[in-house]
Write a protein that holds these residues in place. Structure first.
Motif, PDB file in Angstrom:
ATOM      1  N   THR A  44      45.519  49.344  -0.758  1.00  0.00           N
ATOM      2  CA  THR A  44      46.391  48.752   0.133  1.00  0.00           C
ATOM      3  C   THR A  44      45.890  47.240   0.390  1.00  0.00           C
ATOM      4  O   THR A  44      44.828  47.067   0.656  1.00  0.00           O
ATOM      5  CB  THR A  44      46.672  49.719   1.408  1.00  0.00           C
ATOM      6  N   PRO A  45      46.987  46.470   0.931  1.00  0.00           N
ATOM      7  CA  PRO A  45      46.552  45.099   0.852  1.00  0.00           C
ATOM      8  C   PRO A  45      46.137  44.776   2.310  1.00  0.00           C
ATOM      9  O   PRO A  45      46.401  45.454   3.368  1.00  0.00           O
ATOM     10  CB  PRO A  45      47.926  44.186   0.742  1.00  0.00           C
ATOM     11  N   GLY A  46      45.245  43.729   2.526  1.00  0.00           N
ATOM     12  CA  GLY A  46      45.031  43.256   3.742  1.00  0.00           C
ATOM     13  C   GLY A  46      43.702  44.032   4.260  1.00  0.00           C
ATOM     14  O   GLY A  46      43.101  44.542   3.643  1.00  0.00           O
ATOM     15  N   ARG A  47      43.239  43.542   5.321  1.00  0.00           N
ATOM     16  CA  ARG A  47      42.125  44.069   6.172  1.00  0.00           C
ATOM     17  C   ARG A  47      42.307  45.565   6.613  1.00  0.00           C
ATOM     18  O   ARG A  47      43.361  45.999   7.208  1.00  0.00           O
ATOM     19  CB  ARG A  47      41.608  43.002   7.097  1.00  0.00           C
ATOM     20  N   PHE A  48      41.132  46.001   6.862  1.00  0.00           N
ATOM     21  CA  PHE A  48      40.985  47.456   7.246  1.00  0.00           C
ATOM     22  C   PHE A  48      41.188  47.334   8.651  1.00  0.00           C
ATOM     23  O   PHE A  48      40.255  47.099   9.403  1.00  0.00           O
ATOM     24  CB  PHE A  48      39.863  48.208   7.069  1.00  0.00           C
ATOM     25  N   SER A  49      42.359  47.717   9.334  1.00  0.00           N
ATOM     26  CA  SER A  49      42.617  47.896  10.767  1.00  0.00           C
ATOM     27  C   SER A  49      43.757  48.180  11.164  1.00  0.00           C
ATOM     28  O   SER A  49      44.966  47.608  10.754  1.00  0.00           O
ATOM     29  CB  SER A  49      42.316  46.309  11.138  1.00  0.00           C
ATOM     30  N   HIS A  50      43.917  49.644  11.584  1.00  0.00           N
ATOM     31  CA  HIS A  50      45.174  50.244  11.991  1.00  0.00           C
ATOM     32  C   HIS A  50      45.997  49.211  13.156  1.00  0.00           C
ATOM     33  O   HIS A  50      47.114  49.397  13.248  1.00  0.00           O
ATOM     34  CB  HIS A  50      45.132  51.546  12.473  1.00  0.00           C
ATOM     35  N   LYS A  51      45.111  48.610  13.870  1.00  0.00           N
ATOM     36  CA  LYS A  51      45.550  47.780  15.263  1.00  0.00           C
ATOM     37  C   LYS A  51      46.273  46.710  14.453  1.00  0.00           C
ATOM     38  O   LYS A  51      47.433  46.060  15.190  1.00  0.00           O
ATOM     39  CB  LYS A  51      44.361  47.709  16.118  1.00  0.00           C
TER      40      LYS A  51
END
Length: 75
Positions: free
Chosen positions: A11-18
């Motif tokens: 999945t793209p982007g950084r690891f952050s649900h927030k």
């Protein structure tokens, strides 16, 4: 198209649900949430891992997962 569907997905982007929630939708409804940097395994990949675990084939499982990681991380 078949190759795209069977290709490993990160999945793209950084690891952050927030700060980077990625909604997984079906029929217009949110059914799950992912975030960046997560690996998505297809049913065939999971089936192979389950088979290796059931056989207690640690070397085979290690080799298979290592090969998947290398595919996921190809540019």
């Amino acid at each position: 198209m078949k190759e795209l569907l069977s290709a490993p997905v990160v999945t793209p982007g950084r690891f952050s649900h927030k700060y980077n929630p990625i909604d997984i939708m079906a029929n217009g409804r949110k059914i799950a949430e992912a975030t960046g940097g997560e690996y998505i395994f297809n049913p065939k990949q999971v089936s192979t891992m389950k088979r290796l675990v059931k056989k207690n084939d640690k070397a085979g499982l290690h080799s298979y997962v290592r090969s998947l990681i290398q595919k996921f991380e190809k540019p």
